[in-house]
Design a protein around this motif. Structure first.
Motif, PDB file in Angstrom:
ATOM      1  N   GLN A   1       0.827  -1.215   0.000  1.00 25.93           N
ATOM      2  CA  GLN A   1       0.000   0.000   0.000  1.00 25.93           C
ATOM      3  C   GLN A   1       0.857   1.259   0.000  1.00 25.93           C
ATOM      4  O   GLN A   1       0.395   2.329  -0.382  1.00 25.93           O
ATOM      5  CB  GLN A   1      -0.950  -0.001   1.206  1.00 25.93           C
ATOM      6  N   ILE A   2       2.099   1.134   0.439  1.00 29.79           N
ATOM      7  CA  ILE A   2       2.975   2.304   0.489  1.00 29.79           C
ATOM      8  C   ILE A   2       3.802   2.405  -0.787  1.00 29.79           C
ATOM      9  O   ILE A   2       3.755   3.411  -1.485  1.00 29.79           O
ATOM     10  CB  ILE A   2       3.860   2.225   1.741  1.00 29.79           C
ATOM     11  N   TYR A   3       4.548   1.342  -1.123  1.00 32.30           N
ATOM     12  CA  TYR A   3       5.494   1.544  -2.226  1.00 32.30           C
ATOM     13  C   TYR A   3       4.890   1.288  -3.596  1.00 32.30           C
ATOM     14  O   TYR A   3       5.344   1.890  -4.572  1.00 32.30           O
ATOM     15  CB  TYR A   3       6.788   0.763  -1.990  1.00 32.30           C
ATOM     16  N   ASN A   4       3.867   0.439  -3.693  1.00 35.25           N
ATOM     17  CA  ASN A   4       3.224   0.271  -4.999  1.00 35.25           C
ATOM     18  C   ASN A   4       2.055   1.228  -5.204  1.00 35.25           C
ATOM     19  O   ASN A   4       1.657   1.488  -6.335  1.00 35.25           O
ATOM     20  CB  ASN A   4       2.690  -1.159  -5.172  1.00 35.25           C
TER      21      ASN A   4
ATOM     22  N   HIS B   1      14.875   4.438  -0.735  1.00 38.22           N
ATOM     23  CA  HIS B   1      15.094   3.880  -2.073  1.00 38.22           C
ATOM     24  C   HIS B   1      13.917   4.112  -3.018  1.00 38.22           C
ATOM     25  O   HIS B   1      14.079   4.063  -4.235  1.00 38.22           O
ATOM     26  CB  HIS B   1      15.341   2.373  -1.917  1.00 38.22           C
ATOM     27  N   ILE B   2      12.733   4.376  -2.466  1.00 37.37           N
ATOM     28  CA  ILE B   2      11.514   4.398  -3.284  1.00 37.37           C
ATOM     29  C   ILE B   2      11.209   5.813  -3.776  1.00 37.37           C
ATOM     30  O   ILE B   2      10.919   6.703  -2.979  1.00 37.37           O
ATOM     31  CB  ILE B   2      10.291   3.914  -2.465  1.00 37.37           C
ATOM     32  N   PRO B   3      11.223   6.038  -5.088  1.00 39.99           N
ATOM     33  CA  PRO B   3      10.826   7.350  -5.608  1.00 39.99           C
ATOM     34  C   PRO B   3       9.365   7.633  -5.236  1.00 39.99           C
ATOM     35  O   PRO B   3       8.517   6.738  -5.318  1.00 39.99           O
ATOM     36  CB  PRO B   3      10.962   7.194  -7.126  1.00 39.99           C
ATOM     37  N   GLY B   4       9.101   8.853  -4.843  1.00 39.94           N
ATOM     38  CA  GLY B   4       7.729   9.219  -4.467  1.00 39.94           C
ATOM     39  C   GLY B   4       7.540   9.342  -2.977  1.00 39.94           C
ATOM     40  O   GLY B   4       6.614  10.013  -2.524  1.00 39.94           O
TER      41      GLY B   4
ATOM     42  N   ARG C   1      18.687  15.258   8.581  1.00 36.10           N
ATOM     43  CA  ARG C   1      17.296  15.364   9.060  1.00 36.10           C
ATOM     44  C   ARG C   1      16.272  14.671   8.166  1.00 36.10           C
ATOM     45  O   ARG C   1      15.279  14.151   8.662  1.00 36.10           O
ATOM     46  CB  ARG C   1      16.877  16.825   9.288  1.00 36.10           C
ATOM     47  N   THR C   2      16.464  14.714   6.874  1.00 41.04           N
ATOM     48  CA  THR C   2      15.615  13.908   5.980  1.00 41.04           C
ATOM     49  C   THR C   2      16.548  13.079   5.101  1.00 41.04           C
ATOM     50  O   THR C   2      17.564  13.587   4.624  1.00 41.04           O
ATOM     51  CB  THR C   2      14.700  14.784   5.101  1.00 41.04           C
ATOM     52  N   THR C   3      16.227  11.823   4.910  1.00 42.69           N
ATOM     53  CA  THR C   3      17.068  10.984   4.038  1.00 42.69           C
ATOM     54  C   THR C   3      16.571  11.055   2.597  1.00 42.69           C
ATOM     55  O   THR C   3      17.314  10.754   1.673  1.00 42.69           O
ATOM     56  CB  THR C   3      17.078   9.522   4.500  1.00 42.69           C
ATOM     57  N   SER C   4      15.317  11.451   2.420  1.00 43.67           N
ATOM     58  CA  SER C   4      14.771  11.737   1.086  1.00 43.67           C
ATOM     59  C   SER C   4      13.795  12.887   1.225  1.00 43.67           C
ATOM     60  O   SER C   4      12.790  12.726   1.907  1.00 43.67           O
ATOM     61  CB  SER C   4      14.063  10.512   0.514  1.00 43.67           C
ATOM     62  N   PRO C   5      14.132  14.068   0.695  1.00 43.47           N
ATOM     63  CA  PRO C   5      15.352  14.414  -0.040  1.00 43.47           C
ATOM     64  C   PRO C   5      16.567  14.485   0.889  1.00 43.47           C
ATOM     65  O   PRO C   5      16.422  14.781   2.073  1.00 43.47           O
ATOM     66  CB  PRO C   5      15.030  15.793  -0.616  1.00 43.47           C
ATOM     67  N   LEU C   6      17.731  14.221   0.316  1.00 40.48           N
ATOM     68  CA  LEU C   6      18.987  14.255   1.070  1.00 40.48           C
ATOM     69  C   LEU C   6      19.759  15.514   0.673  1.00 40.48           C
ATOM     70  O   LEU C   6      19.949  15.756  -0.519  1.00 40.48           O
ATOM     71  CB  LEU C   6      19.798  13.000   0.750  1.00 40.48           C
TER      72      LEU C   6
ATOM     73  N   VAL D   1       7.110  13.022  -9.968  1.00 42.00           N
ATOM     74  CA  VAL D   1       7.447  12.076  -8.897  1.00 42.00           C
ATOM     75  C   VAL D   1       6.960  12.634  -7.564  1.00 42.00           C
ATOM     76  O   VAL D   1       6.355  11.930  -6.754  1.00 42.00           O
ATOM     77  CB  VAL D   1       8.964  11.809  -8.844  1.00 42.00           C
ATOM     78  N   TYR D   2       7.245  13.935  -7.356  1.00 49.66           N
ATOM     79  CA  TYR D   2       6.799  14.623  -6.141  1.00 49.66           C
ATOM     80  C   TYR D   2       5.981  15.844  -6.550  1.00 49.66           C
ATOM     81  O   TYR D   2       6.148  16.364  -7.650  1.00 49.66           O
ATOM     82  CB  TYR D   2       7.996  15.085  -5.302  1.00 49.66           C
TER      83      TYR D   2
END
Lengths: 335, 322
Positions: free
Chosen positions: A104-107, A150-153, A246-251, B318-319
Motif C-alpha cells: 500500500q505504500i510503495y506500490n 530507495h523508493i521514488p515518491g 534530518r531527511t534521508t529523502s530528499p537528502l 514524482v513529487y
C-alpha cells in the motif's frame, strides 16, 4: 519557548496541525485505545508510548480513529483518503510492521502521482517507531529507512531532537507528498528547547549541529546525538563538524559535500544495517563530488549485517556506540 | 427499480462502449499496435455499468488490472483512455500509467491497479473522506474472485464493518483467478457468504443481467448513503477472454466461451429485455451502436498517431514539490 521532550514535541505538532486544518485526521492501532474494553475508557492509551495522548479527547472519534489490527487496511485507507481530500496521519506502531502492508505504500501511495501523470496528490504521513536499544528484539527494533529512501515518491524524515521533530512533523503534515516520519524510541524522553507556537522545518536542509574544521561526521537520527557527544568530548584536541541531514529523502548532498570539502575527512554513521544504508550513500556522494578534498579514506559506522538480538548484552554491541565513532574519528585523523 | 428511457439508453450506451472498446483493443493487440500488457473486460460489461449508474463524479471507485470497463462506466473520456492505452502524452495519465494504472481522479476513478486485491483498502480511504467530511458519497471497490483470497480484502471487509464506512464491495466473479478456476481457488461455497460472515449484507447476482446488478447496487448504495455501512455484491459474469490478451487459455475448454457468447451476452440479454418490456426500440439502440463505433474508431486512430511523451516527462511528477 520551553523545554519539552521529543514525545511532547510530536504530540504538540499533532495538536496544532489538527487545530489548524480540519482535514487532518489520525488513524492507527491503539492511538486512542480502550474501545470495547471492560473499563469503557476510550482514549485511555493514547498510543503505546503515549505520543497521541489527549488527541481523541480533544478532536473526537471522527478525527482520531482506532482501527482493527489490519495494517494494509490502515495504510490503504490513509492513501485513499489522501487521494480524495484528507490529510491523514497514519500510525504504524513499529516500523517493522511495514512487512505486512508495504504494497500500500510503495506500490500505491508512492506511485500515484507518477502513474497518474501528475493528476493526483497523496498528502499523507506515516509515523512509526524505529530503532534498537529498548530490548525489543528482531521484529520491533529495526532501522528500515534505507528501504523507504530507495523508493521514488516517498519522503523520509528522521528527526534527531525534539525541536526538529516538531517542525519536521508539521512540515510533513502540510506536505503534499507521502512522508514516512520515523521516531526513534530512545529519543522520546530526550529534551530540548521547543517553541510553543507552530513552525515548520523544510525538507532536504541539513543542520550542522557542531561546527568543526578537522573531521565531518554525517550521522542520522539518534546517531546525531552520539556524534554530538563525541564532538564535545574531543573539543580542544580534534575539531569535529557534525552534519544532521534530518531527511534521508530528499537528502541535502550540498551541505555534506561542502562540509567534507572543508574538513577533508569523513565518518558516516547510520544505525541501519550496512548494506545500501545511508552511510554508504553519503560516502558515495562524497566520492562522486569531493574525492579530491579527502585526506583519508572515509570511515563507515553501522550496525552489523544481522537481525537485532534480544540479549541486552548483544544489543549493546549491535548498536553503533560513541566509542566506535570516536575511534573512527581518531583513525581518519591518523591516516 | 424503474429506469427512465434516457437512463436505459445511457446504460446501453455504456455497455456497448465497453464492448466495442475492448473488442477493438483485442484486435489492435493482435495486430501488435498496442504496447504492453492488457486485460479485457469482455463479458462483464453489465457489472461496471449496473454499479456505476448509481454513482456521481463525487463517488469514488477503485479498480483492477481489468479496469477499462470501470473507467468507461465511471465516465472517463474514451479518447483520453485510448491515448493512455497507447501510452501517449495526452492520455489520461500522460502515458505514464498505461492500461494497468489508468485513472481519472476528477471522475472519481482512483485507478486501475496491477496488484490483485490492492484496491480494497484504497476504497476504504475514499469512504473515510466522505464520512469524515460529512458528505453523502460512497466508494466502490471492484475486485475479481481471485482478489477475494487476498488478506487486503479480508482486512478491508472487517475494517469497513467496524468503522461503518460507506463502501460497496463489487466482487466480479468471472470464474478464474488468472489461470486457475474458482472451483479450485475458493474454499467457501461462494464469495457472498464469506463476505456476509464479516457482518454485512451480501448478495449474489447474475452479473450478465444489468437489471439484477443495478437493483442490488441500488440497495447497497442507499444503505451506504444512509450511514448504515458496507455491503457486498457478488456479480457472476464469466470473462470471455483470457487473463491477458495473448493468453492461449490452455486451461479452458473453448466451447465454454462459445456458449457464453451465445447464452450470457449481457448486451443481447439487455436488448431482449427492453424490447419485451417495450421500453426501447431496436432502431434506437442500433443508432447508439453506430455512434459508439464511430467514437471508438476516431479515438483509436487518433491515439495511434498522437505524440509520445517527451524525454523531459521521464523525470516529472514524482513529487508535488520538486
Amino acid at each position: 519557548m520551553s523545554v519539552k521532550t521529543f514525545r511532547q514535541a510530536i504530540n504538540e505538532a499533532l495538536h496544532q496541525e489538527m487545530e489548524r486544518d480540519p482535514t487532518v485526521i489520525l488513524i492507527g492501532e491503539d492511538i486512542v485505545g480502550g474501545h470495547g474494553g471492560s473499563a469503557k475508557k476510550p482514549g485511555s492509551s493514547g498510543g503505546m508510548m503515549g505520543v497521541t495522548a489527549g488527541l481523541y479527547q480533544k478532536f473526537g472519534e471522527r478525527r482520531v480513529i482506532d482501527t482493527p489490527i489490519s495494517e494494509s487496511a490502515i495504510m490503504g485507507a490513509a492513501a485513499g483518503a489522501a487521494l480524495t481530500g484528507l490529510r491523514p496521519v497514519a500510525e504504524m506502531m513499529f516500523v517493522d510492521f511495514f512487512g505486512v502492508c508495504f504494497d500500500q505504500i510503495y506500490n500505491q501511495a508512492a506511485k500515484f502521482r507518477y502513474m497518474f501523470g501528475g493528476n493526483a496528490r497523496t498528502p499523507m504521513v506515516i509515523r512509526a517507531m524505529t530503532g534498537a536499544g529498548l530490548v525489543c528484539a528482531a521484529q520491533h527494533s529495526q532501522a528500515l529507512w534505507p528501504i523507504f529512501t530507495h523508493i521514488p515518491g516517498l519522503k523520509v524524515v528522521l528527526p534527531s531532537c525534539a525541536y526538529d521533530a516538531k517542525g519536521l512533523l508539521a512540515q510533513a503534515i502540510r506536505d503534499d507528498d507521502p512522508v514516512i516520519f520515523l521516531e526513534h524510541k530512545l529519543l522520546y524522553d530526550t529534551q530540548d528547547e521547543v517553541p510553543d507556537e507552530p513552525y515548520t522545518i523544510p525538507f532536504g536542509e541539513a543542520k550542522i549541529t557542531r561546527e568543526g574544521a578537522d573531521v565531518t561526521i554525517v550521522a542520522f537520527g539518534r546517531m546525531v546525538q552520539l556524534a554530538n557527544q563525541v564532538a564535545d568530548k574531543l573539543k580542544g584536541t580534534i575539531s569535529v563538524e557534525v552534519v544532521d541531514p534530518r531527511t534521508t529523502s530528499p537528502l541535502d548532498t550540498d551541505v555534506i559535500v561542502e562540509s567534507v570539502a572543508h574538513t577533508g575527512r569523513l565518518v558516516a554513521v547510520d544505525e541501519a544495517n550496512p548494506m545500501c544504508n545511508l552511510a554508504s550513500e553519503v560516502i558515495s556522494v562524497v566520492a562522486l563530488n569531493a574525492l579530491a578534498s579527502l585526506k583519508a579514506a572515509p570511515r563507515k559506522i553501522s550496525a552489523p549485517h544481522t537481525p537485532v538480538p534480544a540479549s541486552p548484552v548483544l544489543e549493546k554491541l549491535y548498536v553503533p556506540s560513541t566509542g566506535q565513532i570516536e575511534a573512527a574519528v581518531r583513525e581518519v585523523m591518523a591516516a | 427499480m424503474e429506469l427512465s428511457k434516457s437512463e436505459l439508453l445511457r446504460a446501453y450506451r455504456l455497455m456497448k462502449t465497453i464492448r466495442e472498446f475492448e473488442s477493438r483493443i483485442s484486435r489492435e493487440f493482435e495486430a501488435g499496435t498496442v504496447p504492453g500488457f492488457t486485460h479485457l473486460y469482455l463479458g462483464q460489461e453489465a457489472v461496471a455499468t449496473g454499479i456505476c449508474m448509481h454513482l456521481t463524479d463525487e463517488d469514488y471507485i477503485s479498480s483492477t488490472h481489468r479496469g477499462h470497463g470501470h473507467c468507461i462506466a465511471k465516465g472517463c473520456d474514451v479518447r483520453k483512455m485510448a491515448l493512455e492505452l497507447w501510452c501517449k502524452r495526452d492520455g489520461l495519465c500522460r502515458g505514464k500509467g498505461g492500461s494497468m494504472h489508468i485513472a481519472d481522479i476528477s471522475k472519481g476513478m482512483l485507478g486501475a491497479n496491477a496488484i490483485v486485491g490492492a484496491g480494497a483498502p484504497l476504497a476504504l480511504g475514499a469512504a473515510l473522506t466522505a464520512k469524515t467530511l460529512g458528505k453523502p458519497n460512497v466508494s466502490v471497490t471492484f475486485g475479481g474472485d481471485g482478489a477475494t483470497n487476498q488478506g487486503t480484502v479480508f482486512e478491508s471487509m472487517n475494517f469497513a464493518v467496524v468503522l461503518k464506512l460507506p463502501v460497496i464491495f463489487a466482487v466480479e466473479n468471472n470464474g478464474y483467478g488468472e489461470h486457475t478456476g474458482i472451483a479450485y481457488h475458493l474454499g467457501a461455497k461462494d464469495i457472498a457468504s464469506r463476505a456476509a460472515a464479516f457482518g454485512m449484507p451480501a448478495v449474489m447476482v447474475d452479473g450478465t443481467d444489468f437489471f439484477a446488478v443495478y437493483d442490488a447496487m441500488g440497495e447497497a448504495t442507499a444503505r451506504a448513503r444512509s450511514g448504515a455501512g458496507p455491503s457486498t455484491i457478488e456479480c457472476v459474469a464469466p470473462r470471455w477472454r483470457g487473463h491477458f490478451e495473448g493468453d492461449a487459455q490452455a486451461y479452458r475448454d473453448l466451447t465454454e466461451i462459445k456458449e457464453l457468447r451465445e447464452r450470457k451476452d449481457c448486451l443481447k440479454l439487455f436488448r431482449e429485455r427492453v424490447r419485451e418490456d417495450k421500453k426501447l426500440e431496436a432502431h434506437e439502440m442500433d443508432r447508439v451502436d453506430l455512434d459508439v463505433l464511430a467514437l471508438i474508431d476516431e479515438a483509436v486512430e487518433a491515439a495511434k498517431v498522437a505524440p509520445h511523451p517527451t524525454p523531459e516527462d521521464l523525470l516529472t511528477d514524482v513529487y508535488v514539490s520538486y
